[in-house]
Design a protein around this motif. Structure first.
Motif, PDB file in Angstrom:
ATOM      1  N   VAL A 186       4.223  13.807  -1.094  1.00 26.03           N
ATOM      2  CA  VAL A 186       3.167  12.917  -0.620  1.00 26.03           C
ATOM      3  C   VAL A 186       3.525  11.466  -0.947  1.00 26.03           C
ATOM      4  O   VAL A 186       3.536  10.602  -0.070  1.00 26.03           O
ATOM      5  N   ILE A 187       3.844  11.213  -2.219  1.00 25.21           N
ATOM      6  CA  ILE A 187       4.260   9.858  -2.614  1.00 25.21           C
ATOM      7  C   ILE A 187       5.779   9.764  -2.591  1.00 25.21           C
ATOM      8  O   ILE A 187       6.362   9.071  -1.753  1.00 25.21           O
ATOM      9  N   TYR A 188       6.436  10.480  -3.490  1.00 20.40           N
ATOM     10  CA  TYR A 188       7.899  10.464  -3.528  1.00 20.40           C
ATOM     11  C   TYR A 188       8.448  11.446  -2.486  1.00 20.40           C
ATOM     12  O   TYR A 188       8.182  12.644  -2.546  1.00 20.40           O
ATOM     13  N   GLY A 189       9.167  10.887  -1.520  1.00 24.81           N
ATOM     14  CA  GLY A 189       9.582  11.664  -0.365  1.00 24.81           C
ATOM     15  C   GLY A 189       8.635  11.504   0.805  1.00 24.81           C
ATOM     16  O   GLY A 189       8.894  12.045   1.889  1.00 24.81           O
ATOM     17  N   GLY A 190       7.546  10.746   0.596  1.00 23.73           N
ATOM     18  CA  GLY A 190       6.589  10.468   1.652  1.00 23.73           C
ATOM     19  C   GLY A 190       6.403   8.974   1.830  1.00 23.73           C
ATOM     20  O   GLY A 190       6.991   8.349   2.703  1.00 23.73           O
ATOM     21  N   VAL A 191       5.582   8.391   0.961  1.00 27.10           N
ATOM     22  CA  VAL A 191       5.339   6.952   1.008  1.00 27.10           C
ATOM     23  C   VAL A 191       6.596   6.171   0.635  1.00 27.10           C
ATOM     24  O   VAL A 191       6.936   5.158   1.263  1.00 27.10           O
ATOM     25  N   VAL A 192       7.295   6.627  -0.418  1.00 21.76           N
ATOM     26  CA  VAL A 192       8.513   5.965  -0.902  1.00 21.76           C
ATOM     27  C   VAL A 192       9.546   7.026  -1.249  1.00 21.76           C
ATOM     28  O   VAL A 192       9.231   8.215  -1.367  1.00 21.76           O
ATOM     29  N   ASN A 193      10.790   6.592  -1.460  1.00 20.49           N
ATOM     30  CA  ASN A 193      11.786   7.503  -2.021  1.00 20.49           C
ATOM     31  C   ASN A 193      11.716   7.432  -3.544  1.00 20.49           C
ATOM     32  O   ASN A 193      10.883   6.706  -4.114  1.00 20.49           O
ATOM     33  N   ASN A 194      12.560   8.163  -4.212  1.00 23.19           N
ATOM     34  CA  ASN A 194      12.472   8.232  -5.670  1.00 23.19           C
ATOM     35  C   ASN A 194      12.689   6.886  -6.347  1.00 23.19           C
ATOM     36  O   ASN A 194      12.200   6.639  -7.453  1.00 23.19           O
ATOM     37  N   GLU A 195      13.426   5.990  -5.684  1.00 21.88           N
ATOM     38  CA  GLU A 195      13.690   4.661  -6.245  1.00 21.88           C
ATOM     39  C   GLU A 195      12.577   3.670  -5.911  1.00 21.88           C
ATOM     40  O   GLU A 195      12.621   2.518  -6.347  1.00 21.88           O
ATOM     41  N   GLY A 196      11.598   4.098  -5.122  1.00 26.05           N
ATOM     42  CA  GLY A 196      10.473   3.235  -4.784  1.00 26.05           C
ATOM     43  C   GLY A 196      10.616   2.498  -3.473  1.00 26.05           C
ATOM     44  O   GLY A 196       9.757   1.667  -3.138  1.00 26.05           O
ATOM     45  N   LYS A 197      11.649   2.781  -2.689  1.00 23.55           N
ATOM     46  CA  LYS A 197      11.811   2.130  -1.392  1.00 23.55           C
ATOM     47  C   LYS A 197      10.818   2.727  -0.392  1.00 23.55           C
ATOM     48  O   LYS A 197      10.748   3.938  -0.203  1.00 23.55           O
ATOM     49  N   PRO A 221      -2.391   1.351  12.380  1.00 24.94           N
ATOM     50  CA  PRO A 221      -3.361   1.417  13.481  1.00 24.94           C
ATOM     51  C   PRO A 221      -4.612   2.235  13.176  1.00 24.94           C
ATOM     52  O   PRO A 221      -5.623   2.087  13.870  1.00 24.94           O
ATOM     53  N   LEU A 222      -4.562   3.106  12.170  1.00 23.27           N
ATOM     54  CA  LEU A 222      -5.739   3.902  11.820  1.00 23.27           C
ATOM     55  C   LEU A 222      -6.827   3.073  11.153  1.00 23.27           C
ATOM     56  O   LEU A 222      -7.971   3.526  11.031  1.00 23.27           O
ATOM     57  N   ASN A 223      -6.460   1.872  10.681  1.00 24.86           N
ATOM     58  CA  ASN A 223      -7.455   1.018  10.024  1.00 24.86           C
ATOM     59  C   ASN A 223      -8.170   1.796   8.918  1.00 24.86           C
ATOM     60  O   ASN A 223      -9.404   1.820   8.837  1.00 24.86           O
ATOM     61  N   ILE A 224      -7.385   2.435   8.062  1.00 24.62           N
ATOM     62  CA  ILE A 224      -7.932   3.266   6.981  1.00 24.62           C
ATOM     63  C   ILE A 224      -8.781   2.399   6.057  1.00 24.62           C
ATOM     64  O   ILE A 224      -8.316   1.382   5.542  1.00 24.62           O
ATOM     65  N   CYS A 250      -1.147  -0.835  -0.143  1.00 24.93           N
ATOM     66  CA  CYS A 250      -2.474  -0.843   0.478  1.00 24.93           C
ATOM     67  C   CYS A 250      -2.668  -2.099   1.316  1.00 24.93           C
ATOM     68  O   CYS A 250      -3.228  -2.055   2.418  1.00 24.93           O
ATOM     69  N   SER A 251      -2.216  -3.230   0.801  1.00 28.52           N
ATOM     70  CA  SER A 251      -2.326  -4.478   1.543  1.00 28.52           C
ATOM     71  C   SER A 251      -1.538  -4.417   2.850  1.00 28.52           C
ATOM     72  O   SER A 251      -1.988  -4.910   3.889  1.00 28.52           O
ATOM     73  N   LYS A 252      -0.382  -3.794   2.818  1.00 28.82           N
ATOM     74  CA  LYS A 252       0.460  -3.712   4.014  1.00 28.82           C
ATOM     75  C   LYS A 252      -0.171  -2.852   5.110  1.00 28.82           C
ATOM     76  O   LYS A 252      -0.008  -3.151   6.300  1.00 28.82           O
ATOM     77  N   ILE A 253      -0.867  -1.781   4.733  1.00 27.42           N
ATOM     78  CA  ILE A 253      -1.473  -0.945   5.773  1.00 27.42           C
ATOM     79  C   ILE A 253      -2.915  -1.351   6.054  1.00 27.42           C
ATOM     80  O   ILE A 253      -3.561  -0.796   6.948  1.00 27.42           O
ATOM     81  N   GLY A 254      -3.427  -2.323   5.286  1.00 22.58           N
ATOM     82  CA  GLY A 254      -4.750  -2.860   5.557  1.00 22.58           C
ATOM     83  C   GLY A 254      -5.895  -2.016   5.062  1.00 22.58           C
ATOM     84  O   GLY A 254      -6.924  -1.892   5.734  1.00 22.58           O
ATOM     85  N   THR A 255      -5.751  -1.433   3.870  1.00 24.01           N
ATOM     86  CA  THR A 255      -6.797  -0.577   3.331  1.00 24.01           C
ATOM     87  C   THR A 255      -7.282  -1.070   1.981  1.00 24.01           C
ATOM     88  O   THR A 255      -6.568  -1.772   1.263  1.00 24.01           O
ATOM     89  N   GLU A 256      -8.500  -0.690   1.632  1.00 21.36           N
ATOM     90  CA  GLU A 256      -9.102  -1.050   0.349  1.00 21.36           C
ATOM     91  C   GLU A 256      -8.614  -0.060  -0.711  1.00 21.36           C
ATOM     92  O   GLU A 256      -8.765   1.158  -0.563  1.00 21.36           O
ATOM     93  N   TYR A 281      -9.710  12.032   2.605  1.00 21.94           N
ATOM     94  CA  TYR A 281      -8.964  13.189   3.084  1.00 21.94           C
ATOM     95  C   TYR A 281      -7.635  13.310   2.342  1.00 21.94           C
ATOM     96  O   TYR A 281      -6.987  12.325   2.018  1.00 21.94           O
ATOM     97  N   ILE A 282      -7.228  14.566   2.098  1.00 17.82           N
ATOM     98  CA  ILE A 282      -5.945  14.868   1.453  1.00 17.82           C
ATOM     99  C   ILE A 282      -4.992  15.449   2.497  1.00 17.82           C
ATOM    100  O   ILE A 282      -5.223  16.552   2.965  1.00 17.82           O
ATOM    101  N   PHE A 283      -3.966  14.769   2.891  1.00 15.28           N
ATOM    102  CA  PHE A 283      -3.403  13.483   2.504  1.00 15.28           C
ATOM    103  C   PHE A 283      -3.034  12.712   3.763  1.00 15.28           C
ATOM    104  O   PHE A 283      -2.948  13.312   4.841  1.00 15.28           O
ATOM    105  N   PRO A 284      -2.722  11.424   3.667  1.00 14.41           N
ATOM    106  CA  PRO A 284      -2.240  10.723   4.855  1.00 14.41           C
ATOM    107  C   PRO A 284      -0.800  11.071   5.214  1.00 14.41           C
ATOM    108  O   PRO A 284      -0.417  10.977   6.384  1.00 14.41           O
ATOM    109  N   VAL A 285       0.000  11.466   4.208  1.00 17.32           N
ATOM    110  CA  VAL A 285       1.431  11.693   4.432  1.00 17.32           C
ATOM    111  C   VAL A 285       1.838  13.037   3.829  1.00 17.32           C
ATOM    112  O   VAL A 285       1.556  13.310   2.656  1.00 17.32           O
TER     113      VAL A 285
END
Length: 534
Positions: free
Chosen positions: A64-75, A86-89, A140-146, A371-375
């Motif tokens: 979900v986070i590592y391997g999803g949002v970022v890789n293990n190094e945080g990229k 576009p979902l305006n989460i 969060c700022s990049k995808i426009g969510t609180e 919801y669980i999860f976005p990614v």
């Protein structure tokens, strides 16, 4: 249900299904076949809070986070950002559920090269700490969510979590640079406070699971009263969430510290048994949101009473459905085992949309949901490698609801084919269930509907077909002067259909040509219509 229309008699019996005893359903058709949906009003004061379309991130060893949002190094995976924007989460919860018992926020700040990966005790994966507080808030700022941060309130068996830890975390995030922790944040390259509004104190504190010891409502409430006051001393503008459960638990928490809270959290997981992609005893999953709604109604009565007695009509205590989705257990040859890796399929469109309808109908008392999860992990997106991703069919449910189902919720009358005398205790729901709900036996239409009035005067109606095998004919009965001007659908000839890396547009949202108040919805399909005055 209108008995003069198409009625389905529910007959339950025991049969052996893959070695387990399950109720079976025999349908008896005795009448007409059209479901009529009547819009009963054009205005209301029941405001829909867009926060019900929130999401949650958790390092749960399912990419979900590592391997999803970022890789293990945080990229960061830039494609994930591009698809989520576009979902305006409206809100994003992190570090989320049971993972907070083991999460040490101090290890996730400062230079990334100095952060040390550790074995994660809850889910058994690795916490790399390269996606820490600053990275989460930046993302969060990049995808426009609180952003919404969840704090562990003590009681971890692997590390001590103190009130000082929580106070310092709030100060690191929201404190001025003149404060001790604000200065540390500034030294790490973020001089201005983040001003994070939403903070939850604890997660499922009533459960003795993994590395967390079970707490009573009395113990949790006493701790919460102290922690909430201290956190508001650091930042009086915080909106605090406390752990809710069933009405017995909630009464005690509200009585002790309701004045400090803005939300109580509830968790509901619909569950599905899947064999060879097919949903087993589908009624138990597709009608499960009804059980959720009846549980909510009991607790909403409690909120109404408290808000009136406390004079909180202007700042009401509300519910956040902090964790929800449709969990799959997949047959492995000898039994069913829980898996987050199973694809989102068309029948998940129906269960997800029906849950959103529940939240809409119970607005404004349901004021947030995540919801669980976005990614990945039952997610709206599936990643491919470290720099690619595609939309699951669930993505389009949130896209349509976020675009159309807003404003104020309207009442509907729905009459048509369905099931008779459905025992709610048989519906598959894990979470904060009230025992009194289990023996309820309502008659239920196949069609599940919600409606909203938007600020521009339009009426929007979401319609979900909860039948696994039969299309449903629909007739909309609109207020005088209204007509259908736009319609979108998410449906397929195959209820087991899913998107994949090789077939990314197998199930998508499609605009309906020549929309009409009379139409048909395929099994497990979703249709949303927009109506305006002539």
């Amino acid at each position: 249900m209108n008995k003069k229309l198409f009625v389905i008699a529910l007959i339950q019996s025991l049969s052996v299904t893959l070695g387990a005893q399950e109720p079976t359903y025999r349908q008896v058709v005795v009448g007409g076949e059209t479901t009529f949906v009547t819009v009963m009003e054009t205005t209301s004061t029941a405001k829909v809070n867009p926060m019900i379309y929130g999401q949650m991130l958790e390092d749960c060893n399912d990419a979900v986070i590592y391997g999803g949002v970022v890789n293990n190094e945080g990229k960061e995976n830039e494609k994930v950002i591009d698809l989520l924007k576009p979902l305006n989460i409206p809100v994003m919860r992190w570090p989320a559920g049971t993972a907070i018992y083991d999460y040490d926020w101090r290890k996730g700040i400062g230079p990334k090269e100095s952060r040390v990966a550790e074995k994660e005790h809850v889910w058994g994966g690795m916490e790399y700490y390269t996606f820490g507080t600053d990275e989460f808030l930046s993302w969060c700022s990049k995808i426009g969510t609180e952003p919404y941060i969840n704090i562990c309130m003590g009681n971890s068996t692997v590390r001590e979590v103190t009130l000082d830890d929580a106070v310092d975390w709030v100060e690191y995030v929201n404190g001025p640079r003149t404060s001790q922790m604000g200065a540390l944040r500034a030294a790490y390259g973020h001089p201005e406070p983040y001003n994070v509004k939403f903070w939850c104190i604890g997660n499922e504190n009533y459960l003795g699971v993994s590395i967390h010891k079970a707490e009573t409502a009395e113990y949790y409430a006493e701790q919460l009263a102290v922690w909430s006051k201290m956190l508001k001393c650091v930042d009086p503008s915080l909106s605090l969430l406390g752990v809710g459960r069933t009405s017995a638990w909630n009464r005690k928490v509200i009585a002790r510290c309701g004045d400090q809270l803005d939300y109580l959290t509830l968790h509901y997981y619909i569950t599905a048994q899947v064999n060879d992609r097919k949903l087993q005893t589908p009624e138990r999953t597709l009608f499960a949101p009804v059980r959720v709604e009846e549980n909510l109604k009991l607790n909403i009565d409690l909120l109404k009473s408290y808000n009136k007695s406390a004079g909180r009509e202007d700042r009401p205590l509300s519910f956040s459905i902090d964790e929800w989705n449709n969990r799959h257990s997949v047959y492995n040859g000898s039994g069913y085992s829980f898996s987050r890796k199973d694809d989102r399929r068309v029948y998940d469109v129906a269960s997800t949309a029906s849950m959103l309808n529940v939240f809409l109908r119970n607005s404004p008392y349901v004021a947030m949901a995540n919801y669980i999860f976005p990614v990945n992990g039952h997610g709206l997106l599936k990643t491919v490698g470290e720099d690619d991703a595609y939309r699951s069919c669930g993505y389009y449910v949130f896209d349509l609801y976020r675009r159309f189902m807003k404003g104020n919720t309207l009442s509907l009358k729905v009459e048509g084919p369905g099931l008779e005398s459905v025992r709610l205790g048989d519906m598959r729901v894990e979470g904060d269930n009230e025992t009194i709900v289990d023996n309820m036996t309502p008659d239920l239409c196949y069609l599940d509907c919600a409606a909203t009035a938007d600020d521009d005067g339009s009426i929007n109606i979401s319609l979900v077909n909860r039948s696994y095998t039969q299309s449903q004919a629909v007739g909309l009965l609109l207020p005088a002067g209204y007509h259908v001007v736009e319609a979108w659908s998410v449906e397929s000839d195959d209820v087991t259909a899913a998107n994949s890396a090789d077939n990314r547009d197998n199930v998508v949202a499609r605009q309906v040509t020549s929309p009409s108040p009379d139409f048909s919805i395929q099994p497990c399909g979703l249709v949303i219509v927009r109506c305006t005055r002539k």
